[in-house]
Design a protein around this motif. Sequence first.
Motif, PDB file in Angstrom:
ATOM      1  N   HIS A  35       0.850  -1.101   0.040  1.00  0.00           N
ATOM      2  CA  HIS A  35      -0.021  -0.024   0.207  1.00  0.00           C
ATOM      3  C   HIS A  35       1.002   1.231   0.051  1.00  0.00           C
ATOM      4  O   HIS A  35       1.821   1.328   0.503  1.00  0.00           O
ATOM      5  CB  HIS A  35      -0.893  -0.088   1.328  1.00  0.00           C
ATOM      6  N   ASP A  67      -4.032   3.668   2.429  1.00  0.00           N
ATOM      7  CA  ASP A  67      -3.585   4.100   3.832  1.00  0.00           C
ATOM      8  C   ASP A  67      -2.147   3.623   4.140  1.00  0.00           C
ATOM      9  O   ASP A  67      -2.061   3.587   5.271  1.00  0.00           O
ATOM     10  CB  ASP A  67      -4.578   3.294   4.715  1.00  0.00           C
ATOM     11  N   HIS A 117      -6.024   0.320  -1.461  1.00  0.00           N
ATOM     12  CA  HIS A 117      -7.429  -0.312  -1.492  1.00  0.00           C
ATOM     13  C   HIS A 117      -8.343   0.590  -2.468  1.00  0.00           C
ATOM     14  O   HIS A 117      -8.425   1.635  -2.267  1.00  0.00           O
ATOM     15  CB  HIS A 117      -7.979   0.180  -0.011  1.00  0.00           C
ATOM     16  N   HIS A 164       2.537  -1.357   4.448  1.00  0.00           N
ATOM     17  CA  HIS A 164       1.791  -0.170   4.649  1.00  0.00           C
ATOM     18  C   HIS A 164       2.756   1.126   5.199  1.00  0.00           C
ATOM     19  O   HIS A 164       2.128   2.306   5.373  1.00  0.00           O
ATOM     20  CB  HIS A 164       0.709  -0.153   5.753  1.00  0.00           C
TER      21      HIS A 164
HETATM   22 ZN    ZN Z   1      -4.541  -0.867   4.318  1.00  0.00          ZN
END
Ligand code: ZN
Length: 302
Positions: free
Chosen positions: A15, A20, A45, A256
Amino acid sequence: MPSSSPRTRIDLHCHSTASDGVDTPTEVVARAARLGVQVLALTDHDTLEGRAEAAAAAARHGVRLVPGAELSGVVDDLGVHVVSYFFDEHDPEIVALLARARSSRVDRARAMVDRLAVDHPITWDDVLAQTGGATRTVGRPHLADALVAHGVVPDRESAFAGVLHRSSPYYVATPQTDAVRLVEVVRAAGGVPVLAHPFASLRGRLLHDGQIERLAAAGLAGLEAWHPQHRPDEVARARALADRLGLVATGSSDYHGAVRPCEIGQCTTPVEVLAEIEAQAGPPRTPPPCAPPVRAAAEGDG
Ligand code: ZN
Ligand code: AMP
Ligand code: FE
Ligand code: FE
């Protein structure tokens, strides 16, 4: 084993700031290159927003980018994530699905802020300050960051364990596309859908095998088996179920950024599994904008 050449490191789930994650798409790709990951899928996402930037960085760093996204769906009343690869990004059903998912996320995040604001210093503007822009897919991590900024919680993890947890009175569920339909839409757009972190029990309730079988019957291609949030027994369970249902088993980091104890390339996908995913991908149905007319190219009569 096929050869003695250095093993190709393939990470099919990460990500960026397009959703996020905390690193920009450029930073994610540069980091992958530095860590020796040669093949990377940026799977933000419900958005393709980071794709162009990631592609430019990938070209500079000699990283191969697999096109993908992590799509939100629901099975019965349980939210699930489907990492999907190689679908036609101009497919109208895909475009509509992504737009709907993002606008439901905004409605839901606003509803959670309304609930949180009764007891905590948080406003919708605080959340927008964390997403840094209206084009990014909003989610609980941005609410967490806003709460951290106000000193309500020390970090994202604590926010997820408390006020943002599914069992919290501040929690609101996002209305999601039925995952069976989601899998069908991805397949119809030439894509290959893989169920993300299916047995990560630390996230809460899990699907039962029967529900995963329903997704498989609809066209699910694989299960993410190696994932930082899967314990060894959960990896084994995913591999065994994938085997039984004739699905591929992938491995990915779900990176992330530094907000989580996980690194790009921490879990990887075997090269033959990526080959199978590619073999299952359909030809893109929408010609690229600059392609020559098909008739002239095919018949050579121009
Ligand atoms: Zn996420
Ligand atoms: P949402 O889709 O808005 O409900 O938020 C889910 C997102 O939060 C996913 O991207 C997860 O990767 C992330 N997430 C889930 N659990 C945690 C956690 N314990 N700490 C930080 N992020 C999490
Ligand atoms: Fe996920
Ligand atoms: Fe993810």
